[in-house]
Design an enzyme around this catalytic site. Structure first.
Site, PDB file in Angstrom:
ATOM      1  N   SER A 125      -1.511  -3.501   3.483  1.00 49.87           N
ATOM      2  CA  SER A 125      -2.827  -3.016   3.078  1.00 49.87           C
ATOM      3  C   SER A 125      -2.710  -2.081   1.882  1.00 49.87           C
ATOM      4  CB  SER A 125      -3.469  -2.268   4.254  1.00 49.87           C
ATOM      5  OG  SER A 125      -4.736  -1.796   3.897  1.00 49.87           O
ATOM      6  N   GLY A 126      -3.515  -2.366   0.836  1.00 52.07           N
ATOM      7  CA  GLY A 126      -3.497  -1.534  -0.370  1.00 52.07           C
ATOM      8  C   GLY A 126      -2.559  -2.035  -1.443  1.00 52.07           C
ATOM      9  N   THR A 130      -6.380  -8.597  -2.170  1.00 54.41           N
ATOM     10  CA  THR A 130      -7.767  -9.007  -2.434  1.00 54.41           C
ATOM     11  C   THR A 130      -8.010  -9.142  -3.931  1.00 54.41           C
ATOM     12  OG1 THR A 130      -8.486  -7.863  -0.425  1.00 54.41           O
ATOM     13  CG2 THR A 130     -10.176  -8.402  -2.043  1.00 54.41           C
ATOM     14  N   SER A 178      -9.662  -2.291   2.485  1.00 54.32           N
ATOM     15  CA  SER A 178      -8.676  -3.081   3.229  1.00 54.32           C
ATOM     16  C   SER A 178      -9.348  -4.257   3.932  1.00 54.32           C
ATOM     17  CB  SER A 178      -7.983  -2.189   4.263  1.00 54.32           C
ATOM     18  OG  SER A 178      -7.097  -2.937   5.051  1.00 54.32           O
ATOM     19  N   SER A 179      -8.791  -5.463   3.752  1.00 54.86           N
ATOM     20  CA  SER A 179      -9.295  -6.643   4.453  1.00 54.86           C
ATOM     21  C   SER A 179      -8.863  -6.544   5.908  1.00 54.86           C
ATOM     22  CB  SER A 179      -8.730  -7.919   3.823  1.00 54.86           C
ATOM     23  OG  SER A 179      -9.163  -8.047   2.500  1.00 54.86           O
ATOM     24  N   GLY A 403      -0.478  -8.318   5.570  1.00 57.03           N
ATOM     25  CA  GLY A 403       0.975  -8.271   5.514  1.00 57.03           C
ATOM     26  C   GLY A 403       1.543  -7.574   6.734  1.00 57.03           C
ATOM     27  N   GLU A 405       2.722  -4.980   9.226  1.00 55.29           N
ATOM     28  CA  GLU A 405       2.208  -3.623   9.423  1.00 55.29           C
ATOM     29  C   GLU A 405       3.111  -2.837  10.366  1.00 55.29           C
ATOM     30  OE1 GLU A 405      -2.572  -4.084   8.555  1.00 55.29           O
ATOM     31  OE2 GLU A 405      -1.909  -3.570  10.578  1.00 55.29           O
TER      32      GLU A 405
END
Length: 1043
Positions: A125-126, A130, A178-179, A403, A405
């Site tokens: 995330s980040g 996206t 974040s998705s 991805g 985590e």
């Protein structure tokens, strides 16, 4: 040729180098493809190369066809229309690594081979997944052919992004956008490469976020956009207040406002996007009603009665839920506080406790939102559906999925996400090895088996039937009795106790046990160890929603909710699949989809955790490189040959290094390459010759070749420039010579024609001129009119250049021809008036006073005294002696009479004519002769009878004084250098201009006692004044030019 030149200029202008060309700068900006990294097994060398490129804002790097993207956390000028145009239709390695290069090559490979492809975008995330997905969609929107229908499809594809982001993205601790779901989008193309449709699949929406957010996190964006950006009328209809803190589902994270997020603007974007993807007003009304109902549902509160059962403390919020969902408020009330139990033919209502009621409320909120999200994806798919039937379609899939985590506390969601990444890593290695092996076989090169870590053992640990973690979890969820998260953990310990990749507090050794809590288990993933807390696994996997609540939702008048709760589901007595099983099945389906397509990969990395531009956190990046399996992928790609190129491309670049292949190789390209590498001294183990490509094993071999080419290139450039300049100069000289000859020929012809025309014209003019001259004295006729006009014009032109410059110039006026005599006289008079007018207008008051005095002087002396003309140009002054030069006693004596003028003079005695210097002072009423401090003589103007001067050029004047005054000594003989000035001033003061006489010969003067004297005047070579033998004062004046 022209387009190629323009392409090369574009590369140079944007500072772009192809793969081989960039090797010369590898020490500064690193290597564009990690496959060419010498120390390919060194993680440190890998990170150093990433860091070098990141420091130069080069965020993209290849591992073969895999693209690594490092998030720079700033805007870079590399996504413009110019960059898109540059990457269109270009060989993959011809330009620097870029997401446009990968998108373009996937597109053209799909068109050429008529098969399906997918692009897998992964990262934590980040990391920018996206954004990478958006860039690919934008590139296809610009690069694909265009038409009205296709533009509509592309618009809907692009605008589906903001809709899905609003409903599926949220702010987390690591990422403001974040998705919180996985997304797979198929873009459908026809045989011409036109985008004709699309389809989206979503995976594992994080529904728990609807009812709970950690501190520093937010719920899904759409809630805040509606509350902050919604129109006043809309909020009134939905019963909402413009304050996010008012809603329990939005206030838990305590960060409703985020600097990087503008909810008001995003609301406008989402409204517009919904219109583009074909949502009408009714759809949007129902959709926003669902969102508002979730917010109201979160504000429904319960109290306990005397028996501990749940009762509503207020019906206000529930009424809004009822209004927005279209379900009767009594049904909702009963559904949230009672469970309906069927006992044969009877139904029994069992009341909920407060905790149970809150659980049911949150479960309903999650179900409504999760199912609405699925409905939303399906509606977008309807709008993206291909409208053209019966055509062959190929697709490019975009997989934007979470991805790996690893958090401080990892729960059920992280378990599912990391399981997904294990499956994708397994697929990734299989497809990479498959692609490598297929290329080797296609080129006729022996395949060398590659040693790599096969993570099938971990995938089996999670998904194996009856033995995997998911199976154990499902068994616990359906087992009769009191199943808890800890009993689930005990079952895992029983079945997985000896597995090398599984450990718990109970199974661990003493050292490891210190790092595990009793409610934890640890999996050794391909990317590293992850510890999971089992708390919540059972509830989250069950995701239970009681049947009576589903039945209540079936009665909804909101069309979206009614479609989300189908009658088939309510009527079915089968237990629904658990979340983990659903996710496992969807992953298996995704794997089948991806296995049928050609793979392309984008791996996104975060440069740091603080979203700070220019900062590269080595520890964080190393961790991501590890869990994304990048070193493993590099090792697989480098297990065989580091570099491979088609013979034509390799020969085209490096042919200058061998005399046999330079400048042109006329034979088969493979034979040319063979000669080239032998000339360069390649060893047999350093390369292999395939059917269409050369394979180079070691990166250092390519580096040495590129360095030699760099040296050779400068020498060749000099020789080519010299040859080309000579060729251009020779061609230019020939062109100029031919052009000069043609110009000379044309010029001579033009000049000859002009000369002939001039002569013919001149003959006519001369004839007419002569005839006019002969008849110039006659009356105006056609024969002499032009001649006379010429004479007039000629005279006027000459007169214009020779006009008199001053009023006194009366001799330079040009003599006019007879025909202009009258006109000339008029012009002369006009010109004289004009000069006089200009002269008069330019006179100052001081100059005017001078002129008036000069006029008086002229009236007295003009034509009467020889030295007058020379005096005209000499200006008069107010006085010749300043008051400082006059004795103070004298000043005090005569000051009351006001001094008007003073001048130094020489007085001649009446007896003996001895010269004596004196000061002549003219006052308002008298003339004074002063000798230092004495007044020698005072003559009143009344007593002054006249002034006599000679007609010669001397400076003698005689003041005649009346004899009737006994105080007067008689006439005064004076010599004054400023004769005209003094006499003029005296005449003005005395007002006796007529009493001033210019005498010829001798002047008689009288003095006291009636005596007479004479002053004789004559001319000579030198001026003299002396007493003559006859006793007269003799004055010799110099001869003037007139004489």
């Amino acid at each position: 040729m022209v387009s190629f030149c323009n392409f090369q200029k574009g590369k140079k202008k944007l500072g772009l180098l192809d793969l081989e060309g960039a090797l010369t700068a590898r020490d500064r900006v690193g290597i564009q493809d990690f496959v060419l990294l010498d120390a390919h097994n060194s993680e440190t060398a890998f990170l150093d190369n990433l860091k070098k490129r990141f420091s130069e804002d080069l965020i993209y790097t290849y591992i073969g066809t895999l693209l690594i993207s490092v998030n720079p956390y700033k805007e870079l000028d590399m996504y413009s229309k110019k960059h898109m145009d540059l990457y269109m239709g270009v060989n993959f390695y011809e330009l620097p690594p870029h997401i446009y290069a990968l998108a373009d090559n996937a597109y053209h490979t799909m068109l050429t081979e008529a098969n399906n492809h997918f692009i897998l975008i992964s990262g934590e995330s980040g990391a920018g997944k996206t954004e990478a997905s958006k860039k690919i969609l934008q590139y296809y929107a610009v690069s694909c052919p265009s038409s009205a229908l296709l533009d509509t499809v592309r618009d809907r594809m692009l605008m589906s992004n903001p809709v899905l982001e609003a409903f599926g993205n949220a702010k987390t601790l690591k990422n403001d956008n974040s998705s919180r779901f996985g997304k797979y989008m198929d873009i459908q193309f026809d045989s011409q490469g036109d985008a004709v449709g699309g389809h989206i699949l979503s995976y594992l929406l994080e529904k728990s976020r609807v009812v709970h957010q950690n501190h520093g996190e937010r719920n899904f964006h759409i809630f805040y956009q509606l509350v902050e950006g919604g129109e006043e009328d809309l909020l009134r209809q939905l019963g909402l207040e413009r304050d996010t803190k008012h809603y329990n589902y939005l206030a838990q994270g305590e960060c409703s406002s985020v600097i990087s997020i503008n909810d008001k603007n995003d609301w406008k974007t989402v409204r517009n996007a919904l219109s583009v993807v074909h949502f009408d007003d009714t759809d949007m009304e129902h959709l926003f009603g669902v969102i508002a109902s979730v917010l109201h549902l979160g504000n429904v509160q319960f109290d306990g009665d005397t028996k501990g059962y749940a009762v509503l403390n207020s019906n206000a919020e529930l009424r809004w839920v009822s209004k927005l969902t279209g379900v009767h408020v009594q049904i909702l009330h009963e559904s949230l506080t009672y469970k309906r139990i069927e006992a044969r033919t009877d139904e029994v209502l069992c009341p909920f406790t407060v905790d149970h009621a809150i659980y049911v409320r949150d479960a309903l909120a999650k179900a409504i939102y999760g199912r609405t999200f699925t409905w939303l994806v399906n509606r977008i798919n309807e709008s993206l559906e291909n409208q053209v039937r019966n055509i062959r379609k190929t697709v490019i899939g975009l997989l934007d999925i979470y991805g790996f985590e690893v958090f401080y506390v990892n729960s059920f969601e992280q378990f599912c996400i990391n399981y997904c990444n294990e499956k994708l890593q397994q697929l990734f290695i299989q497809l990479t090895l498959k692609a490598e092996q297929e290329e080797y076989e296609a080129e006729g090169i022996e395949w060398e088996p590659v040693q790599f870590f096969n993570n099938k053992i971990i995938c089996d640990l999670v998904e194996e039937k009856h033995r995997g973690i998911i199976s154990v979890l499902d068994e616990e969820c359906v087992r009769p009795g009191d199943a808890t998260d800890l009993t689930f953990l005990e079952k895992l310990e029983e079945k997985m106790g000896n597995h090398p990749h599984f450990v718990t507090h109970k199974l661990a050794d003493k050292k490891t046990r210190k790092t595990l809590d009793r409610g934890d288990f640890r999996l050794l993933h391909y990317a590293g160890e992850v510890t999971y807390c089992v708390v919540g696994f059972i509830d989250k996997n069950n995701d239970l929603l009681y049947r009576h609540i589903k039945e209540a939702m079936r009665q909804s008048k909101n069309s979206i909710i009614r479609q989300c709760f189908l009658s088939d589901e309510v009527d079915s007595r089968r237990r629904p699949e658990t979340v983990a099983t659903q996710f496992k099945n969807s992953l298996l389906g995704l794997t089948e989809i991806l296995m049928a397509k050609e793979a392309w990969y984008v791996r996104c990395l975060k440069s740091n955790d603080n979203k700070q531009s220019g900062k590269f956190d080595d520890v964080l990046v190393r961790h991501q490189v590890k869990y994304l399996g990048l070193m493993e992928h590099l090792r697989v790609r480098r297990a065989g040959f580091a570099y491979r190129r088609r013979y034509e491309e390799f020969l085209k670049r490096y042919k200058p290094l061998c005399p046999a292949t330079w400048p042109h190789w006329r034979g088969v390209p493979s034979e040319g390459v063979e000669k080239l590498v032998k000339h360069l001294g390649y060893q047999p183990d350093e390369y292999k010759m395939g059917r269409t490509k050369i394979f180079i094993r070691y990166a250092r071999t390519l580096f040495a070749t590129e360095d030699a080419y760099e040296i050779c290139k400068h020498e060749l450039a000099t020789r080519i420039q010299a040859k080309y300049k000579g060729y251009r100069a020779k061609g230019e000289f020939k062109k100029q010579k031919e052009a000069a000859t043609k110009i000379e020929t044309c010029w001579r012809g033009v000049q000859a024609r002009k000369e002939r025309e001039k002569r013919a014209w001149a003959v006519k003019v001369i004839k007419k001129f002569i005839k006019g001259y002969m008849t110039r004295g006659q009356a105006k006729t056609t024969d002499n009119s032009e001649y006379l006009a010429f004479v007039r014009q000629s005279y006027l032109n000459r007169l214009r250049d020779n006009l008199p410059k001053t009023v006194l110039d009366k001799t330079t006026w040009l003599t006019p021809p007879p025909v202009m005599t009258e006109t000339s006289a008029m012009l002369r008079q006009i010109h004289m008036r004009l000069m006089v007018r200009k002269y008069v207008r330019g006179i100052t008051p001081q100059k005017k006073a001078q002129m008036q005095l000069k006029i008086i002087t002229s009236a007295i002396f003009k034509g009467k005294k020889d030295s007058y003309p020379q005096s005209v140009a000499v200006p008069f002054v107010d006085t010749r002696i300043s008051e400082q030069d006059i004795n103070m006693r004298v000043l005090q004596t005569i000051r009351h009479e006001r001094i008007k003028y003073s001048v130094p003079v020489v007085k001649y005695d009446r007896n003996g004519f001895k010269p004596r210097p004196r000061q002549l002072i003219l006052t308002q009423s008298a003339v004074y002769l002063i000798e230092e401090a004495k007044i020698k003589q005072r003559v009143d103007y009344v007593s002054l009878t006249g002034v006599s001067v000679s007609n010669l050029g001397d400076t003698i004047m005689i003041l005649h004084v009346a004899n009737d005054d006994p105080k007067q000594k008689g006439d005064v003989v004076l010599q004054c250098d400023h004769l005209f000035e003094a006499v003029t001033k005296l005449s003005v003061l005395t007002k006796k201009q007529d009493a001033i006489k210019a005498v010829q010969g001798s002047i008689k003067f009288q003095f006291h006692g009636g005596k007479e004297g004479f002053v004789d005047f004559s001319t000579g070579q030198e001026p003299m004044v002396y007493k003559g033998k006859n006793g007269h004062l003799t004055v010799v004046a110099p001869r003037t030019r007139g004489r």
